[in-house]
Scaffold this active site. Structure first.
Site, PDB file in Angstrom:
ATOM      1  N   ASP A   1       1.242 -11.736  -2.754  1.00  0.00           N
ATOM      2  CA  ASP A   1       0.007 -11.972  -2.005  1.00  0.00           C
ATOM      3  C   ASP A   1      -1.036 -12.711  -2.833  1.00  0.00           C
ATOM      4  O   ASP A   1      -2.114 -13.035  -2.338  1.00  0.00           O
ATOM      5  CB  ASP A   1      -0.555 -10.696  -1.387  1.00  0.00           C
ATOM      6  CG  ASP A   1      -1.181  -9.713  -2.367  1.00  0.00           C
ATOM      7  OD1 ASP A   1      -1.619 -10.123  -3.464  1.00  0.00           O
ATOM      8  OD2 ASP A   1      -1.237  -8.516  -2.035  1.00  0.00           O
TER       9      ASP A   1
ATOM     10  N   HIS B   1      -5.606  -8.767  -5.401  1.00  0.00           N
ATOM     11  CA  HIS B   1      -6.295  -7.487  -5.474  1.00  0.00           C
ATOM     12  C   HIS B   1      -6.364  -6.997  -6.917  1.00  0.00           C
ATOM     13  O   HIS B   1      -5.515  -7.342  -7.748  1.00  0.00           O
ATOM     14  CB  HIS B   1      -5.563  -6.454  -4.611  1.00  0.00           C
ATOM     15  CG  HIS B   1      -5.320  -6.910  -3.199  1.00  0.00           C
ATOM     16  ND1 HIS B   1      -4.152  -7.533  -2.819  1.00  0.00           N
ATOM     17  CD2 HIS B   1      -6.116  -6.873  -2.112  1.00  0.00           C
ATOM     18  CE1 HIS B   1      -4.224  -7.849  -1.534  1.00  0.00           C
ATOM     19  NE2 HIS B   1      -5.403  -7.456  -1.080  1.00  0.00           N
TER      20      HIS B   1
ATOM     21  N   HIS C   1      -0.125   1.662  -4.273  1.00  0.00           N
ATOM     22  CA  HIS C   1       0.053   0.271  -4.695  1.00  0.00           C
ATOM     23  C   HIS C   1      -1.279  -0.391  -5.024  1.00  0.00           C
ATOM     24  O   HIS C   1      -1.278  -1.497  -5.592  1.00  0.00           O
ATOM     25  CB  HIS C   1       0.844  -0.540  -3.661  1.00  0.00           C
ATOM     26  CG  HIS C   1       0.114  -0.892  -2.409  1.00  0.00           C
ATOM     27  ND1 HIS C   1       0.564  -1.867  -1.535  1.00  0.00           N
ATOM     28  CD2 HIS C   1      -1.017  -0.407  -1.837  1.00  0.00           C
ATOM     29  CE1 HIS C   1      -0.252  -1.974  -0.510  1.00  0.00           C
ATOM     30  NE2 HIS C   1      -1.219  -1.091  -0.671  1.00  0.00           N
TER      31      HIS C   1
ATOM     32  N   ASP D   1       2.398 -10.428  -7.814  1.00  0.00           N
ATOM     33  CA  ASP D   1       2.315  -9.974  -6.426  1.00  0.00           C
ATOM     34  C   ASP D   1       2.293 -11.228  -5.563  1.00  0.00           C
ATOM     35  O   ASP D   1       1.428 -12.090  -5.735  1.00  0.00           O
ATOM     36  CB  ASP D   1       1.043  -9.149  -6.235  1.00  0.00           C
ATOM     37  CG  ASP D   1       0.952  -8.491  -4.876  1.00  0.00           C
ATOM     38  OD1 ASP D   1       1.401  -9.103  -3.884  1.00  0.00           O
ATOM     39  OD2 ASP D   1       0.394  -7.384  -4.795  1.00  0.00           O
TER      40      ASP D   1
ATOM     41  N   HIS E   1       3.742  -2.569  -5.055  1.00  0.00           N
ATOM     42  CA  HIS E   1       3.231  -2.821  -6.396  1.00  0.00           C
ATOM     43  C   HIS E   1       3.100  -1.559  -7.236  1.00  0.00           C
ATOM     44  O   HIS E   1       2.858  -1.650  -8.447  1.00  0.00           O
ATOM     45  CB  HIS E   1       1.889  -3.548  -6.319  1.00  0.00           C
ATOM     46  CG  HIS E   1       1.676  -4.510  -7.442  1.00  0.00           C
ATOM     47  ND1 HIS E   1       0.765  -5.543  -7.388  1.00  0.00           N
ATOM     48  CD2 HIS E   1       2.254  -4.606  -8.671  1.00  0.00           C
ATOM     49  CE1 HIS E   1       0.801  -6.225  -8.526  1.00  0.00           C
ATOM     50  NE2 HIS E   1       1.682  -5.676  -9.319  1.00  0.00           N
TER      51      HIS E   1
ATOM     52  N   GLU F   1       5.938  -6.887  -3.536  1.00  0.00           N
ATOM     53  CA  GLU F   1       5.263  -6.990  -2.236  1.00  0.00           C
ATOM     54  C   GLU F   1       5.847  -8.063  -1.310  1.00  0.00           C
ATOM     55  O   GLU F   1       5.169  -8.537  -0.396  1.00  0.00           O
ATOM     56  CB  GLU F   1       3.749  -7.207  -2.415  1.00  0.00           C
ATOM     57  CG  GLU F   1       3.038  -6.056  -3.129  1.00  0.00           C
ATOM     58  CD  GLU F   1       2.894  -4.791  -2.284  1.00  0.00           C
ATOM     59  OE1 GLU F   1       3.214  -4.834  -1.070  1.00  0.00           O
ATOM     60  OE2 GLU F   1       2.479  -3.753  -2.839  1.00  0.00           O
TER      61      GLU F   1
ATOM     62  N   ASP G   1      -2.603 -11.612  -8.757  1.00  0.00           N
ATOM     63  CA  ASP G   1      -2.769 -10.770  -7.576  1.00  0.00           C
ATOM     64  C   ASP G   1      -4.084 -11.108  -6.878  1.00  0.00           C
ATOM     65  O   ASP G   1      -5.074 -11.448  -7.532  1.00  0.00           O
ATOM     66  CB  ASP G   1      -2.791  -9.300  -8.011  1.00  0.00           C
ATOM     67  CG  ASP G   1      -2.457  -8.323  -6.904  1.00  0.00           C
ATOM     68  OD1 ASP G   1      -2.658  -8.662  -5.713  1.00  0.00           O
ATOM     69  OD2 ASP G   1      -2.004  -7.212  -7.223  1.00  0.00           O
TER      70      ASP G   1
ATOM     71  N   ASP H   1      -6.084  -3.763  -7.922  1.00  0.00           N
ATOM     72  CA  ASP H   1      -5.180  -2.643  -8.173  1.00  0.00           C
ATOM     73  C   ASP H   1      -5.728  -1.735  -9.260  1.00  0.00           C
ATOM     74  O   ASP H   1      -4.998  -1.216 -10.110  1.00  0.00           O
ATOM     75  CB  ASP H   1      -3.779  -3.140  -8.529  1.00  0.00           C
ATOM     76  CG  ASP H   1      -3.100  -3.840  -7.355  1.00  0.00           C
ATOM     77  OD1 ASP H   1      -3.605  -3.714  -6.228  1.00  0.00           O
ATOM     78  OD2 ASP H   1      -2.080  -4.522  -7.572  1.00  0.00           O
TER      79      ASP H   1
END
Length: 299
Positions: free
Chosen positions: A228, A125, A140, A226, A101, A271, A123, A127
């Protein structure tokens, strides 16, 4: 709306802590990306992959502990920023394929060159770490903070997206955020939606709200997806899986709303790690979601 799409591969894993994600662009292409985009009515050109430093020359301990391989990340992101800006200048929509990422820094810088943009960030997360706050030093986990010039990234020319403001950033689907990130997001003007809010209000309502954020006073928006963001049962081939993510239909519904807005300026898929995947399932899902974002519908 029909689009001319330019695919840009960024086969890197410098920003991540697990090897294999650099093969993501190849896996996504193999998963049928061009066919899916053409089925959505797009005219597709594949510009190939950016040239990146070869792994055999990579020093495992390169860079500072708190921002690992930052020089390599800068090199790749600078190249990607130029490629994204060139694609937009030539009337095409850039679709960047990661890689980890950290490539989003380049995508956002390029998309925001000579334009005011929003960013919708799908996402698990945030980030939103910086070298000073990151518990791992993996870049990332820093691209949003970098593009917005937060903390250590203030005034870092190659990483700052000048046409991007915090009030035009929406993060959708958070469920794994570091304490320092939580504080930084609360202190910013970024709008963030957790998976709990998606549970409560539904993906359609949340995505519509997020699109309002990223289109308010902008020339269009960048989509950062992303894989994930999805639940690991849907997308097993990612480096940092977190249970409780978006479902298959929730993800498609969100991308369909992105397409319906007509204001997407650029996009990236990141990712996808084929080493961790099952029968290229995650890469194939990435191609389907890209097609939905570019206008493919059931009827």
């Amino acid at each position: 709306m029909e689009r001319n799409v330019r695919i840009l591969g960024a086969p890197t894993d410098y920003g991540a802590n697990r090897r294999g994600v650099d093969m993501g662009p190849s896996a996504i292409r193999y998963g049928g990306l061009t066919a899916q985009l053409e089925a959505a009515g797009a005219t597709v050109t594949d510009a190939g992959d950016l040239t990146v430093p070869h792994h055999a020359t990579r020093d495992a301990d390169a860079g500072a502990d708190n921002a690992k391989h930052i020089q390599e990340v800068e090199e790749v992101c600078t190249s990607l920023a130029n490629a994204v800006a060139d694609a937009l200048a030539e009337g095409t929509t850039p679709l960047a394929l990661g890689g980890d990422h950290s490539i989003a820094i380049g995508s956002m810088v390029g998309s925001a060159r000579d334009a005011d943009i929003g960013v919708i960030w799908f996402d698990a997360h945030g980030d939103f770490n910086t070298p000073s706050t990151s518990p791992s030093g993996n870049v990332h986990g820093m691209p949003l903070a970098a593009a917005l010039g937060v903390g250590d990234f203030e005034g870092v020319e190659w990483a700052n997206a000048d046409g991007l403001s915090e009030e035009n950033v929406a993060i959708v689907g958070l469920r794994d955020v570091d304490d320092n990130e939580t504080a930084a997001i609360h202190d910013s003007d970024v709008t963030a939606y957790t998976m709990s809010e998606i549970d409560e209000y539904g993906i359609t309502e949340i995505t519509k709200d997020a699109l309002d954020v990223v289109t308010s006073g902008t020339d269009g928006f960048h989509v950062s997806l992303d894989l994930d963001w999805l639940d690991p049962r849907e997308a097993p081939g990612v480096g940092t899986p977190v249970r409780g993510g978006a479902t298959y239909r929730e993800a498609h519904a969100a991308m369909e709303l992105v397409a319906a807005s007509g204001e997407m300026r650029s996009m990236e898929l990141v990712e996808v790690n084929p080493v961790l995947d099952e029968h290229n399932e995650t890469a194939a899902l990435a191609t389907e979601l890209a097609a939905s974002a570019f206008g493919k519908r059931i009827l």
